[in-house]
Design a protein around this motif. Structure first.
Motif, PDB file in Angstrom:
ATOM      1  N   ARG A 145      36.222  92.747  57.802  1.00 38.66           N
ATOM      2  CA  ARG A 145      36.528  91.898  58.959  1.00 38.66           C
ATOM      3  C   ARG A 145      37.772  92.419  59.671  1.00 38.66           C
ATOM      4  O   ARG A 145      38.809  92.641  59.039  1.00 38.66           O
ATOM      5  CB  ARG A 145      36.710  90.445  58.525  1.00 38.66           C
ATOM      6  N   VAL A 146      37.638  92.574  60.966  1.00 42.81           N
ATOM      7  CA  VAL A 146      38.755  93.025  61.803  1.00 42.81           C
ATOM      8  C   VAL A 146      39.136  91.890  62.741  1.00 42.81           C
ATOM      9  O   VAL A 146      38.284  91.339  63.439  1.00 42.81           O
ATOM     10  CB  VAL A 146      38.380  94.286  62.608  1.00 42.81           C
ATOM     11  N   HIS A 147      40.409  91.569  62.744  1.00 43.86           N
ATOM     12  CA  HIS A 147      40.916  90.457  63.548  1.00 43.86           C
ATOM     13  C   HIS A 147      41.569  90.982  64.821  1.00 43.86           C
ATOM     14  O   HIS A 147      42.009  92.132  64.887  1.00 43.86           O
ATOM     15  CB  HIS A 147      41.911  89.630  62.743  1.00 43.86           C
ATOM     16  N   PHE A 148      41.664  90.084  65.808  1.00 38.54           N
ATOM     17  CA  PHE A 148      42.299  90.414  67.076  1.00 38.54           C
ATOM     18  C   PHE A 148      43.420  89.402  67.332  1.00 38.54           C
ATOM     19  O   PHE A 148      43.499  88.359  66.674  1.00 38.54           O
ATOM     20  CB  PHE A 148      41.279  90.412  68.209  1.00 38.54           C
ATOM     21  N   ILE A 149      44.274  89.706  68.292  1.00 36.86           N
ATOM     22  CA  ILE A 149      45.463  88.895  68.540  1.00 36.86           C
ATOM     23  C   ILE A 149      45.127  87.445  68.894  1.00 36.86           C
ATOM     24  O   ILE A 149      45.904  86.531  68.607  1.00 36.86           O
ATOM     25  CB  ILE A 149      46.300  89.534  69.677  1.00 36.86           C
ATOM     26  N   ASP A 150      43.978  87.207  69.508  1.00 33.25           N
ATOM     27  CA  ASP A 150      43.612  85.841  69.914  1.00 33.25           C
ATOM     28  C   ASP A 150      42.943  85.063  68.785  1.00 33.25           C
ATOM     29  O   ASP A 150      42.309  84.031  69.018  1.00 33.25           O
ATOM     30  CB  ASP A 150      42.707  85.871  71.144  1.00 33.25           C
ATOM     31  N   ASN A 151      43.068  85.565  67.550  1.00 37.60           N
ATOM     32  CA  ASN A 151      42.501  84.940  66.345  1.00 37.60           C
ATOM     33  C   ASN A 151      40.981  85.070  66.243  1.00 37.60           C
ATOM     34  O   ASN A 151      40.369  84.472  65.354  1.00 37.60           O
ATOM     35  CB  ASN A 151      42.888  83.452  66.241  1.00 37.60           C
ATOM     36  N   SER A 152      40.365  85.835  67.144  1.00 34.28           N
ATOM     37  CA  SER A 152      38.940  86.117  66.996  1.00 34.28           C
ATOM     38  C   SER A 152      38.762  87.180  65.916  1.00 34.28           C
ATOM     39  O   SER A 152      39.720  87.851  65.507  1.00 34.28           O
ATOM     40  CB  SER A 152      38.334  86.602  68.321  1.00 34.28           C
ATOM     41  N   CYS A 153      37.535  87.321  65.434  1.00 31.71           N
ATOM     42  CA  CYS A 153      37.280  88.220  64.310  1.00 31.71           C
ATOM     43  C   CYS A 153      35.882  88.812  64.448  1.00 31.71           C
ATOM     44  O   CYS A 153      34.952  88.127  64.886  1.00 31.71           O
ATOM     45  CB  CYS A 153      37.420  87.435  63.005  1.00 31.71           C
ATOM     46  N   ARG A 154      35.742  90.081  64.093  1.00 32.16           N
ATOM     47  CA  ARG A 154      34.426  90.742  64.079  1.00 32.16           C
ATOM     48  C   ARG A 154      34.203  91.326  62.692  1.00 32.16           C
ATOM     49  O   ARG A 154      35.129  91.883  62.082  1.00 32.16           O
ATOM     50  CB  ARG A 154      34.363  91.859  65.131  1.00 32.16           C
TER      51      ARG A 154
END
Length: 327
Positions: free
Chosen positions: A7-16
């Motif tokens: 899982r890779v997270h992004f600054i806006d707390n979204s995740c892929r």
């Protein structure tokens, strides 16, 4: 080869989530991320390990699955010691290096979006100091991006409610009542009528890019060692121009040290130091910090990029001279 879910997270707390071979490298994971999110101007973006109160940019040859196994061992060790974990370790994808010339990134829809959410995060977390007027203008643009055009019957005080904290900077939100903030924000939001989401993001970034601290990576407050001219604790910042030292309470700038004036820097597991001045007269600052290696690596990355940019400029001049001589 066996695959694992990473899982890779992004600054806006979204995740892929991505399927990754167990032996795959960070570079392989990064390439998968770039392809899936359709990011083309990717040169300044990187994968980070985010753990507790620090972040570390990952080397391209590290193995994400090995890191995940290490996190699991650390978590089990913390449980055995009944030690509370501040936050779960994670992979974070974000912009690593900020250069003044980012026109190509601004033309890439995904790159601009990532720039926007990272700038927004820095504003809300008060990493970039801002005034109440600036915060109101930016919040109104953020509302435009999130909710579209102003609707007088819907966008009234109380609409943002508990979400107000993701629109107003930490250091300012307590200075006014929530209703006052929302009144100001929606009044400014009404002036954005007809503005597209992309135009609102561009305007937001155009404002923040004018601030002196834009693009600066700040590190947790650290204690000085024998630095008589500095406060007991300072915040170290690094950007494309050099090293900044700031007061811990209000981020008031103490001093700036351009790369052209920095003679050397060094780090250990518990310290960071840099020497500045000239060949004939220099001064050294030393600090206690667990992030010494990360600070040093950030500086080295900027130096490498600036040297390459200088080299590219010299090569272009040489090519131009050769063409002129040929004529």
């Amino acid at each position: 080869m066996a695959k694992r879910v990473v899982r890779v997270h992004f600054i806006d707390n979204s995740c892929r989530a991505f399927a990754l071979d167990e032996a795959a490298s960070v570079e392989s994971l990064r390439n998968i991320v770039l392809e899936k999110i359709e990011l083309h101007e990717d040169g300044c973006f990187a994968l980070f390990e985010s753990r507790d109160d620090w972040e570390r940019c990952l080397d391209s040859d590290e193995k994400p699955c090995d890191l995940m196994d290490e996190w699991a061992r650390l978590t089990e060790a913390d449980k055995a010691k009944k030690k509370e974990t501040i936050s779960e370790p994670k992979f974070l994808f974000k912009k690593k290096i900020f250069l003044r010339d980012d026109d190509r990134e601004m033309k890439d829809t995904m790159a601009k979006h990532l720039l926007y959410i990272q700038a927004m995060h820095s504003v809300i977390e008060s990493e970039y100091p801002s005034s109440a007027d600036e915060a109101t203008t930016l919040a109104a643009l953020q509302v435009q991006v999130t909710y579209g055009d102003h609707n007088a019957s819907t966008h009234v005080p109380g609409f943002l409610g508990h979400n107000l904290k993701v629109f107003i900077p930490k250091h300012l939100i307590g200075l006014k009542k929530p209703q006052e903030w929302e009144t100001l924000v929606f009044r400014a939001h009404a002036r954005n009528l007809g503005k597209s989401k992309e135009d609102a993001k561009t305007e937001y970034l155009d404002i923040v890019k004018q601030w002196p601290f834009y693009g600066t990576t700040f590190f947790p407050p650290c204690k000085g060692i024998g630095n008589k001219k500095l406060p007991n604790k300072v915040i170290i910042g690094v950007n494309a121009e050099g090293i900044l030292l700031l007061k811990t309470k209000d981020k008031e700038l103490i001093s700036t040290h351009p790369f052209t004036e920095i003679c050397s820097w060094a780090s250990s597991s518990g310290t960071f130091a840099f020497e500045f001045g000239s060949q004939t007269e220099s001064q050294k600052y030393t600090f206690e910090t667990r992030q010494g290696a990360i600070i040093a690596a950030t500086i080295q990355t900027y130096i490498d990029i600036l040297v390459q940019m200088l080299k590219n400029g010299e090569d272009e001049e040489d090519d131009g001279s050769a063409e002129a001589n040929a004529d």
